[in-house]
Design a protein around this motif. Sequence first.
Motif, PDB file in Angstrom:
ATOM      1  N   GLN A 290       0.611  -0.987  -0.209  1.00 39.75           N
ATOM      2  CA  GLN A 290      -0.257   0.057   0.211  1.00 39.75           C
ATOM      3  C   GLN A 290       1.257   1.406  -0.005  1.00 39.75           C
ATOM      4  OE1 GLN A 290      -2.341  -0.257   3.468  1.00 39.75           O
ATOM      5  NE2 GLN A 290      -4.099  -1.410   2.302  1.00 39.75           N
ATOM      6  N   ALA A 291       0.241   2.316  -0.515  1.00 43.98           N
ATOM      7  CA  ALA A 291       1.061   3.522  -0.518  1.00 43.98           C
ATOM      8  C   ALA A 291       1.862   3.532   0.914  1.00 43.98           C
ATOM      9  CB  ALA A 291       0.462   4.814  -1.305  1.00 43.98           C
ATOM     10  N   GLY A 292       2.825   4.427   0.592  1.00 44.23           N
ATOM     11  CA  GLY A 292       3.542   4.827   2.288  1.00 44.23           C
ATOM     12  C   GLY A 292       4.307   3.507   2.943  1.00 44.23           C
ATOM     13  N   GLY A 293       4.080   2.058   2.285  1.00 41.05           N
ATOM     14  CA  GLY A 293       4.728   1.697   2.575  1.00 41.05           C
ATOM     15  C   GLY A 293       6.625   1.234   2.029  1.00 41.05           C
ATOM     16  N   SER A 294       6.868   0.228   2.454  1.00 43.92           N
ATOM     17  CA  SER A 294       7.742  -0.361   1.582  1.00 43.92           C
ATOM     18  C   SER A 294       8.832  -1.322   1.446  1.00 43.92           C
ATOM     19  CB  SER A 294       8.921   0.098   3.140  1.00 43.92           C
ATOM     20  OG  SER A 294       8.855   1.678   3.693  1.00 43.92           O
ATOM     21  N   LEU A 295       9.434  -1.604   0.616  1.00 44.66           N
ATOM     22  CA  LEU A 295      10.383  -2.328  -0.144  1.00 44.66           C
ATOM     23  C   LEU A 295      11.703  -2.546  -0.364  1.00 44.66           C
ATOM     24  CD1 LEU A 295       7.354  -3.294  -3.106  1.00 44.66           C
ATOM     25  CD2 LEU A 295       8.033  -4.809  -0.727  1.00 44.66           C
ATOM     26  N   ARG A 296      12.846  -3.650  -0.284  1.00 44.56           N
ATOM     27  CA  ARG A 296      13.823  -3.705  -0.057  1.00 44.56           C
ATOM     28  C   ARG A 296      13.783  -4.777  -1.676  1.00 44.56           C
ATOM     29  NH1 ARG A 296      18.313  -6.672   3.031  1.00 44.56           N
ATOM     30  NH2 ARG A 296      20.420  -4.638   2.539  1.00 44.56           N
ATOM     31  N   LEU A 297      14.017  -4.618  -2.588  1.00 47.43           N
ATOM     32  CA  LEU A 297      14.729  -4.818  -3.362  1.00 47.43           C
ATOM     33  C   LEU A 297      16.179  -5.591  -3.607  1.00 47.43           C
ATOM     34  CD1 LEU A 297      12.974  -3.208  -6.347  1.00 47.43           C
ATOM     35  CD2 LEU A 297      12.088  -4.655  -5.134  1.00 47.43           C
ATOM     36  N   SER A 298      16.293  -6.767  -3.746  1.00 49.39           N
ATOM     37  CA  SER A 298      18.037  -7.101  -3.987  1.00 49.39           C
ATOM     38  C   SER A 298      18.069  -7.779  -5.477  1.00 49.39           C
ATOM     39  CB  SER A 298      18.059  -8.437  -3.308  1.00 49.39           C
ATOM     40  OG  SER A 298      17.794  -8.325  -1.835  1.00 49.39           O
ATOM     41  N   CYS A 299      19.449  -7.858  -5.605  1.00 45.76           N
ATOM     42  CA  CYS A 299      20.177  -8.228  -6.884  1.00 45.76           C
ATOM     43  C   CYS A 299      21.076  -9.102  -6.918  1.00 45.76           C
ATOM     44  CB  CYS A 299      20.579  -6.920  -7.884  1.00 45.76           C
ATOM     45  SG  CYS A 299      20.798  -6.984  -9.651  1.00 45.76           S
ATOM     46  N   ALA A 300      20.729 -10.075  -7.070  1.00 44.88           N
ATOM     47  CA  ALA A 300      22.015 -11.083  -6.958  1.00 44.88           C
ATOM     48  C   ALA A 300      23.282 -11.414  -8.103  1.00 44.88           C
ATOM     49  CB  ALA A 300      21.756 -12.800  -5.744  1.00 44.88           C
TER      50      ALA A 300
END
Length: 122
Positions: A13-23
């Motif tokens: 939802q808007a205001g939330g967070s995510l962390r993307l990773s690239c291996a």
Amino acid sequence: QVQLVESGGGSVQAGGSLRLSCAASGRTFSSYAMAWFRQAPGKERAFVATISRSGGLTTHADSVKGRFTISRDNAKNTVYLQMNSLKPEDTAVYYCAAGAVWSMKQNDYNYWGQGTQVTVSS
């Protein structure tokens, strides 16, 4: 050759967070500048952030500055994109890329991941 695999995408939802990773595969990860790009539906792929080989230099697109942070761990062959205060307009497929030059230009990156979907709902 470098193979890149992104992970960490999802719906939030808007205001939330995510962390993307690239291996990254291979033993030469630290010799590449790394970057994140994104492609929203119906739009061209656009620059998000880039980080130099050592991690000492970073640049972020104005649209994400102050909300997103790129980082890397050369010991783990991984680059990250921490995304906070997400907005619906951040919805896109996010790609990581590796290249010899620290750059905001797509053409300077030789290797690309398959992308990971990020969807932000209002």
